[in-house]
Design an enzyme around this catalytic site. Structure first.
Site, PDB file in Angstrom:
ATOM      1  N   LYS A  13       0.659  -1.393  -0.190  1.00  0.00           N
ATOM      2  CA  LYS A  13      -0.281  -0.168  -0.120  1.00  0.00           C
ATOM      3  C   LYS A  13       0.530   1.389   0.055  1.00  0.00           C
ATOM      4  O   LYS A  13       0.325   2.254  -1.123  1.00  0.00           O
ATOM      5  CB  LYS A  13      -1.037  -0.193   1.409  1.00  0.00           C
ATOM      6  N   ARG A  88      -9.308   1.493   8.137  1.00  0.00           N
ATOM      7  CA  ARG A  88      -8.935  -0.428   9.116  1.00  0.00           C
ATOM      8  C   ARG A  88      -9.886  -1.179   9.664  1.00  0.00           C
ATOM      9  O   ARG A  88      -9.941  -2.067   9.460  1.00  0.00           O
ATOM     10  CB  ARG A  88      -8.074  -0.373   8.868  1.00  0.00           C
ATOM     11  N   ARG A 127      11.949  -6.489   5.331  1.00  0.00           N
ATOM     12  CA  ARG A 127      11.905  -4.753   6.086  1.00  0.00           C
ATOM     13  C   ARG A 127      12.692  -4.440   7.035  1.00  0.00           C
ATOM     14  O   ARG A 127      13.338  -3.568   7.151  1.00  0.00           O
ATOM     15  CB  ARG A 127      10.844  -4.206   5.957  1.00  0.00           C
ATOM     16  N   ARG A 133      11.997  -1.939  11.503  1.00  0.00           N
ATOM     17  CA  ARG A 133      10.552  -1.142  12.795  1.00  0.00           C
ATOM     18  C   ARG A 133       9.948  -1.902  13.420  1.00  0.00           C
ATOM     19  O   ARG A 133      10.570  -3.432  13.374  1.00  0.00           O
ATOM     20  CB  ARG A 133       9.343  -1.257  11.288  1.00  0.00           C
ATOM     21  N   ARG A 144      -0.914  -8.624  13.618  1.00  0.00           N
ATOM     22  CA  ARG A 144      -1.044  -7.750  12.314  1.00  0.00           C
ATOM     23  C   ARG A 144      -1.995  -8.456  11.420  1.00  0.00           C
ATOM     24  O   ARG A 144      -2.867  -7.447  11.100  1.00  0.00           O
ATOM     25  CB  ARG A 144       0.496  -6.599  11.822  1.00  0.00           C
TER      26      ARG A 144
HETATM   27  P1  B4P Z   1       4.136  -2.360   2.261  1.00  0.00           P
HETATM   28  O1  B4P Z   1       2.798  -2.647   1.902  1.00  0.00           O
HETATM   29  O2  B4P Z   1       3.743  -0.564   1.374  1.00  0.00           O
HETATM   30  O3  B4P Z   1       3.756  -1.832   3.691  1.00  0.00           O
HETATM   31  P2  B4P Z   1       3.285  -0.480   4.643  1.00  0.00           P
HETATM   32  O4  B4P Z   1       2.164   0.489   3.812  1.00  0.00           O
HETATM   33  O5  B4P Z   1       3.645  -0.311   5.796  1.00  0.00           O
HETATM   34  O6  B4P Z   1       1.515  -0.777   5.789  1.00  0.00           O
HETATM   35  P3  B4P Z   1       1.682  -1.817   7.001  1.00  0.00           P
HETATM   36  O7  B4P Z   1      -0.037  -2.216   6.940  1.00  0.00           O
HETATM   37  O8  B4P Z   1       2.980  -2.426   7.266  1.00  0.00           O
HETATM   38  O9  B4P Z   1       1.703  -0.229   7.598  1.00  0.00           O
HETATM   39  P4  B4P Z   1       1.428   1.379   7.826  1.00  0.00           P
HETATM   40  O10 B4P Z   1       2.594   2.393   7.980  1.00  0.00           O
HETATM   41  O11 B4P Z   1      -0.562   1.286   7.065  1.00  0.00           O
HETATM   42  O12 B4P Z   1       5.375  -2.634   2.104  1.00  0.00           O
HETATM   43  C1  B4P Z   1       5.900  -3.550   2.811  1.00  0.00           C
HETATM   44  C2  B4P Z   1       7.341  -4.086   2.482  1.00  0.00           C
HETATM   45  O13 B4P Z   1       7.009  -4.745   1.050  1.00  0.00           O
HETATM   46  C3  B4P Z   1       7.831  -2.512   2.339  1.00  0.00           C
HETATM   47  O14 B4P Z   1       9.653  -3.421   2.830  1.00  0.00           O
HETATM   48  C4  B4P Z   1       8.122  -3.004   0.620  1.00  0.00           C
HETATM   49  O15 B4P Z   1       9.089  -2.112   0.039  1.00  0.00           O
HETATM   50  C5  B4P Z   1       7.896  -4.114  -0.201  1.00  0.00           C
HETATM   51  N1  B4P Z   1       7.098  -4.091  -1.292  1.00  0.00           N
HETATM   52  C6  B4P Z   1       5.959  -3.257  -1.515  1.00  0.00           C
HETATM   53  N2  B4P Z   1       5.543  -4.160  -2.186  1.00  0.00           N
HETATM   54  C7  B4P Z   1       6.382  -4.491  -3.300  1.00  0.00           C
HETATM   55  C8  B4P Z   1       6.347  -6.155  -4.144  1.00  0.00           C
HETATM   56  N3  B4P Z   1       5.664  -5.897  -4.895  1.00  0.00           N
HETATM   57  N4  B4P Z   1       7.566  -6.933  -3.939  1.00  0.00           N
HETATM   58  C9  B4P Z   1       8.624  -7.381  -3.302  1.00  0.00           C
HETATM   59  N5  B4P Z   1       8.190  -6.277  -2.102  1.00  0.00           N
HETATM   60  C10 B4P Z   1       7.261  -5.149  -2.134  1.00  0.00           C
HETATM   61  O16 B4P Z   1       0.544   0.365  10.099  1.00  0.00           O
HETATM   62  C11 B4P Z   1       1.124   0.406  10.616  1.00  0.00           C
HETATM   63  C12 B4P Z   1       0.564   0.737  12.076  1.00  0.00           C
HETATM   64  O17 B4P Z   1      -0.226   1.652  12.376  1.00  0.00           O
HETATM   65  C13 B4P Z   1      -0.660  -0.792  11.751  1.00  0.00           C
HETATM   66  O18 B4P Z   1      -0.399  -1.710  12.090  1.00  0.00           O
HETATM   67  C14 B4P Z   1      -1.575   0.378  13.503  1.00  0.00           C
HETATM   68  O19 B4P Z   1      -0.963  -0.119  14.666  1.00  0.00           O
HETATM   69  C15 B4P Z   1      -1.039   2.356  12.750  1.00  0.00           C
HETATM   70  N6  B4P Z   1      -2.548   2.360  11.953  1.00  0.00           N
HETATM   71  C16 B4P Z   1      -2.316   2.796  10.650  1.00  0.00           C
HETATM   72  N7  B4P Z   1      -3.566   3.370   9.885  1.00  0.00           N
HETATM   73  C17 B4P Z   1      -4.215   2.759  11.017  1.00  0.00           C
HETATM   74  C18 B4P Z   1      -5.752   3.193  11.418  1.00  0.00           C
HETATM   75  N8  B4P Z   1      -6.544   3.525  10.155  1.00  0.00           N
HETATM   76  N9  B4P Z   1      -6.280   2.959  12.176  1.00  0.00           N
HETATM   77  C19 B4P Z   1      -6.085   2.410  13.177  1.00  0.00           C
HETATM   78  N10 B4P Z   1      -4.586   2.248  13.257  1.00  0.00           N
HETATM   79  C20 B4P Z   1      -3.577   2.085  11.886  1.00  0.00           C
END
Ligand code: B4P
Length: 188
Positions: A13, A88, A127, A133, A144
């Site tokens: 995402k 979410r 990652r 992280r 998660r």
């Molecule tokens: P991504 O999937 O891009 O990771 P992310 O955006 O950080 O998603 P995530 O859900 O984990 O975290 P968020 O910050 O939203 O990429 C993951 C990895 O994969 C990266 O290393 C990337 O390089 C790699 N990758 C991507 N595409 C690839 C491909 N095609 N091939 C290979 N590798 C690839 O949320 C973190 C925390 O914040 C949550 O757990 C929660 O506690 C809180 N939070 C956020 N939003 C919230 C909400 N609306 N409500 C409540 N809590 C919330």
């Protein structure tokens, strides 16, 4: 473009949101990034969010919804936005509808990146080695994914029912996934 990005943790995402924001000229708004920036800056919001994030749990709606409401009211979001990681929960989705109604706009698309749990776990563990992280440890990733399955996955049906859902396969090279998304959006 007024869109949300759905998908399990690690589906790509954040990765795709940055690219799509540039392409469509709208801000990518990531609730996770805003929480992490606040945590790094030591704000009250950051301290509150950090304990939930580190445990792999969702930050409470009372904190998250107000933060998104404020962010969507900023001038740069007036012409469009890409929300990454929000909503979410179904409650957040209902709240988002209310926020957008207050702003006099409507959501246009709910883009879901699909990827199985095995693939996303491998990505997040990779990652962890690069970024360190706190929520990318094996135990927290498992939590998660459970939280995703229980609280977030029902949003797929919620948005499908409203005719807004577009699903794109998130497995493959990053460029390949971007192309799939652009192609899917161009057919709307
Ligand atoms: P991504 O999937 O891009 O990771 P992310 O955006 O950080 O998603 P995530 O859900 O984990 O975290 P968020 O910050 O939203 O990429 C993951 C990895 O994969 C990266 O290393 C990337 O390089 C790699 N990758 C991507 N595409 C690839 C491909 N095609 N091939 C290979 N590798 C690839 O949320 C973190 C925390 O914040 C949550 O757990 C929660 O506690 C809180 N939070 C956020 N939003 C919230 C909400 N609306 N409500 C409540 N809590 C919330």
């Amino acid at each position: 473009m007024r869109a949300i990005l759905l998908g399990p943790p690690g589906a790509g995402k954040g990765t795709q949101a940055a690219r799509l924001a540039e392409r469509y000229g709208v801000p990518a708004i990531s609730t996770g990034d805003i929480f992490r920036a606040n945590a790094a800056g030591g704000t009250e919001l950051g301290k509150r969010a950090q304990e939930f994030m580190a445990a792999g749990q969702l930050v409470p709606d009372s904190v998250t919804n107000d933060m998104v409401r404020d962010r969507l009211a900023q001038p740069d979001a007036a012409a469009g936005f890409l929300l990454d990681g929000y909503p979410r929960t179904t409650d957040q989705a209902v709240e988002l509808d209310a926020m957008l109604a207050d702003l006099g706009v409507r959501l246009e698309v709910a883009l879901e990146l699909t990827a199985d749990f095995e693939v996303v776990t491998a990505r997040l563990l990779k990652r962890a080695q690069i970024e360190g992280r706190a929520d990318d440890t094996e135990d927290v990733i498992r939590t998660r994914l459970e939280v995703y399955a229980t609280s977030t996955a029902p949003l797929t049906a919620y948005y499908a029912g409203r005719g807004l859902l577009v699903q794109v396969d998130g497995i493959g090279e990053v460029d390949e996934v971007t192309e799939r998304i652009i192609s899917a959006l161009s057919h709307l």
